[in-house]
Design an enzyme around this catalytic site. Structure first.
Site, PDB file in Angstrom:
ATOM      1  N   MET A  30       0.834  -1.200   0.000  1.00 50.63           N
ATOM      2  CA  MET A  30       0.000   0.000   0.000  1.00 50.63           C
ATOM      3  C   MET A  30       0.867   1.248   0.000  1.00 50.63           C
ATOM      4  O   MET A  30       0.429   2.343   0.367  1.00 50.63           O
ATOM      5  CB  MET A  30      -0.963  -0.014   1.195  1.00 50.63           C
ATOM      6  N   ALA A  32       4.133   3.866   0.839  1.00 51.11           N
ATOM      7  CA  ALA A  32       4.926   4.324   1.991  1.00 51.11           C
ATOM      8  C   ALA A  32       6.035   3.313   2.242  1.00 51.11           C
ATOM      9  O   ALA A  32       6.219   2.826   3.357  1.00 51.11           O
ATOM     10  CB  ALA A  32       4.046   4.524   3.223  1.00 51.11           C
ATOM     11  N   GLY A  36      11.925  -2.520   5.051  1.00 52.83           N
ATOM     12  CA  GLY A  36      11.289  -3.835   5.150  1.00 52.83           C
ATOM     13  C   GLY A  36      10.788  -4.296   3.793  1.00 52.83           C
ATOM     14  O   GLY A  36      11.004  -5.442   3.386  1.00 52.83           O
ATOM     15  N   HIS A  37      10.118  -3.390   3.069  1.00 51.37           N
ATOM     16  CA  HIS A  37       9.697  -3.709   1.703  1.00 51.37           C
ATOM     17  C   HIS A  37      10.910  -4.004   0.824  1.00 51.37           C
ATOM     18  O   HIS A  37      10.895  -4.944   0.016  1.00 51.37           O
ATOM     19  CB  HIS A  37       8.917  -2.533   1.091  1.00 51.37           C
ATOM     20  N   GLU A 151       6.370 -11.609   7.560  1.00 50.24           N
ATOM     21  CA  GLU A 151       5.781 -12.297   8.708  1.00 50.24           C
ATOM     22  C   GLU A 151       5.267 -11.331   9.772  1.00 50.24           C
ATOM     23  O   GLU A 151       4.621 -11.765  10.725  1.00 50.24           O
ATOM     24  CB  GLU A 151       6.792 -13.256   9.325  1.00 50.24           C
ATOM     25  N   SER A 189       4.710   0.964   7.514  1.00 48.67           N
ATOM     26  CA  SER A 189       4.418   2.287   6.954  1.00 48.67           C
ATOM     27  C   SER A 189       3.766   3.197   7.989  1.00 48.67           C
ATOM     28  O   SER A 189       3.930   4.418   7.951  1.00 48.67           O
ATOM     29  CB  SER A 189       3.496   2.137   5.740  1.00 48.67           C
TER      30      SER A 189
END
EC number: 6.3.2.1
Length: 283
Positions: A30, A32, A36-37, A151, A189
């Site tokens: 989504m 932002a 981590g992404h 996770e 985010s």
């Protein structure tokens, strides 16, 4: 970098890639975007020729409309982050609501064999119908070989695996370890919206989870839940919504531990008006 706002153009591009026998990874987001992404995308690139990243704030998975309005929309900076990973091998799909839903912005009702009624399902009415609706639609558009989910949203990961199984969707769902800031806070985010004093306090969530893991071998599930509840009762800034110890297969709350089963602790905490979730494997 290829950026598509229209599904027809994306589908044509994916068709061309498939004709070249390219393997396709997929990360639905989504926006932002954060590190981590980025870690999920890099894993996708390690395992595939190309990775599609969708950036779409999905209205059907928000039970709180104020949360939907406040959700950060940062497409330009998201693209800048993606360009630091790969301009050639990462594709962006940033559709409008109309492109995904047309004139029918409603969720399909799904059964995930009970997974949807546990934890987040108890507190966020209709949330997993919204998640299933958009992910199934994105899978149909992108047609990836593998899809990557963190996770941190462990329940969502299990639900997507169940969705793929029940609807015979030809994609392998890959779960990836939680990416944390140096102080332990799970990357999200929503962290962008934390006021400084709440951001400073937020690592207490993971600190408490780690302590709970250490105590899991000697305390019953009920006693451990009581202990965690007391830790937050004495905290000035963080408010516990729930702490649950669950069987990782069924996500049902544990009554009595057994050595033959694997368990995970799940937590949801409010830092002012920002809702933080996290989890940890216990055994």
């Amino acid at each position: 970098m290829n950026i598509f706002e229209n599904k027809k153009e994306l589908i044509a591009h994916v068709d061309a890639l498939k004709c070249e026998k390219k393997t396709l990874g997929f990360l639905p987001t989504m926006g932002a975007l954060h590190q981590g992404h980025a870690s999920l995308i890099r894993k996708g690139l390690d395992e595939n020729d190309v990775v599609v990243v969708s950036i779409f704030v999905n209205p059907t998975q928000f039970d709180n409309q104020e949360d939907l309005v406040k959700y950060p929309r940062t497409l330009d900076s998201d693209v800048e982050l993606l360009e630091t990973i790969s301009e050639e091998k990462v594709i962006v799909y940033a559709p409008s609501v109309d492109d995904i839903y047309g004139n029918n912005v409603i969720s399909t009702s799904f059964s995930y064999d009970g997974l949807e009624h546990e934890m987040e399902g108890r507190f966020r009415d209709g949330h997993f119908d919204g998640v299933g609706t958009v992910v199934k639609r994105l899978f149909e558009i992108v047609r990836p070989d593998k899809a990557y989910f963190g996770e941190k949203d462990f329940q969502q990961l299990m639900i997507i695996k169940k969705l793929v199984e029940k609807y015979n969707i030809p994609v392998k769902v890959v779960g990836c370890k939680i990416y944390r800031a140096k102080d332990g806070l799970a990357m999200s985010s929503r962290n962008l919206r934390l006021k400084p004093e709440y951001r400073k306090a937020a690592p207490f969530v993971y600190k408490t989870l780690k302590a709970a893991k250490d105590k899991f071998g000697t305390k019953s599930a009920d006693k451990l839940t009581e202990w965690v509840t007391k830790q937050f009762a004495g905290h000035d800034l963080l408010t516990l919504e729930y702490f649950i110890i669950a069987n990782i297969s069924t996500l049902k709350t544990v009554k009595r531990k057994t050595n033959q089963k694997s368990y995970r602790a799940f937590i949801a905490v409010y830092a002012d008006d920002i809702r933080l979730i996290d989890n940890i494997a216990l055994n």
